[in-house]
Design an enzyme around this catalytic site. Structure first.
Site, PDB file in Angstrom:
ATOM      1  N   CYS A  54     -16.174 -18.025 -13.470  1.00 19.64           N
ATOM      2  CA  CYS A  54     -15.947 -19.468 -13.622  1.00 19.64           C
ATOM      3  C   CYS A  54     -16.909 -20.044 -14.659  1.00 19.64           C
ATOM      4  O   CYS A  54     -18.077 -19.670 -14.732  1.00 19.64           O
ATOM      5  CB  CYS A  54     -16.152 -20.152 -12.270  1.00 19.64           C
ATOM      6  SG  CYS A  54     -15.855 -21.926 -12.345  1.00 19.64           S
ATOM      7  N   CYS A  58     -22.261 -24.519 -10.977  1.00 21.84           N
ATOM      8  CA  CYS A  58     -22.663 -24.949  -9.629  1.00 21.84           C
ATOM      9  C   CYS A  58     -23.792 -24.013  -9.136  1.00 21.84           C
ATOM     10  O   CYS A  58     -23.577 -22.798  -9.024  1.00 21.84           O
ATOM     11  CB  CYS A  58     -21.478 -24.886  -8.677  1.00 21.84           C
ATOM     12  SG  CYS A  58     -20.033 -25.743  -9.327  1.00 21.84           S
ATOM     13  N   CYS A  61     -23.281 -21.233  -6.447  1.00 23.93           N
ATOM     14  CA  CYS A  61     -22.061 -20.424  -6.452  1.00 23.93           C
ATOM     15  C   CYS A  61     -22.196 -19.090  -7.184  1.00 23.93           C
ATOM     16  O   CYS A  61     -22.459 -19.050  -8.389  1.00 23.93           O
ATOM     17  CB  CYS A  61     -20.922 -21.232  -7.061  1.00 23.93           C
ATOM     18  SG  CYS A  61     -19.387 -20.295  -7.054  1.00 23.93           S
ATOM     19  N   CYS A  98      -5.914 -21.372   3.295  1.00 16.07           N
ATOM     20  CA  CYS A  98      -6.448 -22.029   2.104  1.00 16.07           C
ATOM     21  C   CYS A  98      -6.671 -20.997   0.997  1.00 16.07           C
ATOM     22  O   CYS A  98      -7.289 -19.969   1.216  1.00 16.07           O
ATOM     23  CB  CYS A  98      -7.760 -22.728   2.466  1.00 16.07           C
ATOM     24  SG  CYS A  98      -8.427 -23.663   1.087  1.00 16.07           S
ATOM     25  N   CYS A 130      -3.211 -24.914   2.048  1.00 17.46           N
ATOM     26  CA  CYS A 130      -4.259 -25.687   1.382  1.00 17.46           C
ATOM     27  C   CYS A 130      -4.664 -24.918   0.123  1.00 17.46           C
ATOM     28  O   CYS A 130      -4.555 -23.696   0.080  1.00 17.46           O
ATOM     29  CB  CYS A 130      -5.450 -25.815   2.334  1.00 17.46           C
ATOM     30  SG  CYS A 130      -6.894 -26.610   1.610  1.00 17.46           S
ATOM     31  N   CYS A 190      -9.222 -32.798   1.878  1.00 16.18           N
ATOM     32  CA  CYS A 190     -10.293 -32.051   2.533  1.00 16.18           C
ATOM     33  C   CYS A 190     -11.511 -32.142   1.621  1.00 16.18           C
ATOM     34  O   CYS A 190     -11.472 -31.642   0.490  1.00 16.18           O
ATOM     35  CB  CYS A 190      -9.849 -30.597   2.714  1.00 16.18           C
ATOM     36  SG  CYS A 190     -11.148 -29.513   3.311  1.00 16.18           S
ATOM     37  N   ARG A 262     -15.243 -29.775   9.900  1.00 16.90           N
ATOM     38  CA  ARG A 262     -15.217 -28.306   9.895  1.00 16.90           C
ATOM     39  C   ARG A 262     -16.614 -27.710   9.803  1.00 16.90           C
ATOM     40  O   ARG A 262     -17.381 -28.027   8.884  1.00 16.90           O
ATOM     41  CB  ARG A 262     -14.361 -27.792   8.733  1.00 16.90           C
ATOM     42  CG  ARG A 262     -14.200 -26.277   8.745  1.00 16.90           C
ATOM     43  CD  ARG A 262     -13.144 -25.798   7.773  1.00 16.90           C
ATOM     44  NE  ARG A 262     -11.904 -26.515   8.003  1.00 16.90           N
ATOM     45  CZ  ARG A 262     -11.202 -27.118   7.045  1.00 16.90           C
ATOM     46  NH1 ARG A 262     -11.611 -27.079   5.809  1.00 16.90           N
ATOM     47  NH2 ARG A 262     -10.103 -27.769   7.333  1.00 16.90           N
TER      48      ARG A 262
HETATM   49  S1  SF4 Z   1     -18.057 -23.709  -6.970  1.00 19.14           S
HETATM   50 FE1  SF4 Z   1     -18.094 -21.784  -8.169  1.00 19.14          FE
HETATM   51  S2  SF4 Z   1     -15.941 -21.377  -8.568  1.00 19.14           S
HETATM   52 FE2  SF4 Z   1     -16.058 -23.527  -7.949  1.00 19.14          FE
HETATM   53  S3  SF4 Z   1     -16.292 -24.670  -9.856  1.00 19.14           S
HETATM   54 FE3  SF4 Z   1     -18.386 -24.226  -9.135  1.00 19.14          FE
HETATM   55  S4  SF4 Z   1     -18.948 -22.308 -10.166  1.00 19.14           S
HETATM   56 FE4  SF4 Z   1     -16.734 -22.509 -10.321  1.00 19.14          FE
END
Ligand code: SF4
Length: 335
Positions: A54, A58, A61, A98, A130, A190, A262
């Protein structure tokens, strides 16, 4: 039963959040019983349909391409694999399925067309479908709705003020815009967040304030405890205590009484007793299955035993909303 409110002030939420713990749990349990059937817990299964690579950053992540983690990236799964997983989840007792893709945003391409087909087929199984696919336009949200999508997950993660400490590649407003597009398409919303990312109590309350003052409360509010993953900027964050989870869950239950709250990531680190306290505090939804996208989760059998012990029962699909007709006219364009 009092009506729901969308005019909560931060001060009011702070007062609730800081109530003596036993009082807080009692109040949340009382609200819970007014709005929901006691002992009923929604069981959802989450599948990563496209993992890793990605472009976002984040901080929590392991799927962000820029961090060096053990996550094995894979392209979008084929439809048959996804539908097979959905069938297994249904057999194991899940009522919501989901599908998560590590995308910054949805693009109008063949991959999105394939996701649309997945939504159509999983919907045919009688599961609440979802998706969590990143940012969406109004048109894409409508397309998903037309395919039979029941809910869309898009977490706020944290407060508006703390957001930039966790993510720099998009803004809080982007999140809110996507939530508005989802709501406009009449898809169940959600949205929740993660605690344990170094945020303050003020940030936790800030996030709950944003969620509870949306024009309509989200139908589902996931409360996640950070699962620190090696290779991510948050790898060294200390684990949050169960008491912090309970305060978040109970406060969410009181200020958004109709929502499904949740108990999400972080359950593997919790004992059955701790999870029982979370259910008492108003949690009424869990993710089941060994994995939550890329992090571990208790397996179905462990949860079955916990349900038996605590006298919990899985909530039926589509409860509280009229059953929407599956898209029966759907014919796969390709497979
Ligand atoms: S949480 Fe992970 S997968 Fe989702 S947008 Fe952020 S970096 Fe990308």
């Amino acid at each position: 039963m009092s009506g729901t409110r969308n005019d909560w002030s931060r001060e009011e939420i702070t007062e609730i959040y800081n109530m003596p713990l036993m009082e807080l749990i009692y109040k949340a349990a009382t609200v819970h019983r007014q709005y929901h059937e006691t002992g009923e817990v929604q069981v959802c299964t989450l599948l990563s349909i496209k993992t890793g690579g990605c472009s976002e950053d984040c901080g929590y992540c392991p799927q962000a391409a820029r961090y060096h983690t053990d996550v094995e990236a894979h392209k979008l799964l084929d439809k048959e694999t996804v539908v097979g997983n959905a069938m297994k989840a249904k057999e194991a007792g899940s009522t919501r399925f989901c599908m998560g893709a590590a995308w910054r945003e949805v693009r109008d391409n063949k991959d999105f067309d394939r996701v649309i087909e997945m939504v159509q087929e999983v919907n045919q199984l009688g599961l609440e479908v979802c998706c969590t696919l990143g940012m969406l336009t109004e048109e894409q949200a409508q397309k998903l709705k037309d395919a039979g999508l029941y809910a869309y997950n898009h977490n706020l993660d944290t407060s508006e003020e703390y957001y930039k400490e966790i993510i720099s590649t998009r803004k809080y407003e982007d999140r809110l815009d996507t939530l508005a597009h989802v709501r406009k398409a009449n898809i169940s919303v959600c949205s929740g967040g993660i605690i344990g990312m170094g945020e303050s109590q003020v940030d936790r309350i800030g996030m709950l304030h944003t969620l509870s003052t949306l024009p309509e409360h989200p139908e589902s509010v996931p409360v996640n405890a950070l699962v620190p993953v090696e290779g991510t900027p948050l790898e060294d964050q200390p684990r949050v205590s169960v008491w912090e989870m309970i305060r978040m869950i109970a406060t969410a239950r009181i200020i958004m009484p109709k929502a499904m709250v949740r108990l999400s990531a972080g359950r593997t680190a919790m004992s059955t007793e701790e999870q029982a306290l979370c259910f008492m505090a108003g949690a009424n939804s869990i993710f089941a299955g060994e994995k939550l996208l890329t992090t571990p989760n208790p397996d179905f059998e462990e949860d079955r035993k916990m349900f038996e012990l605590l006298g919990l029962k899985p909530r039926a699909a589509f409860k509280g909303k009229e059953v929407e007709e599956p898209a029966s006219s759907y014919k796969p364009a390709y497979s």
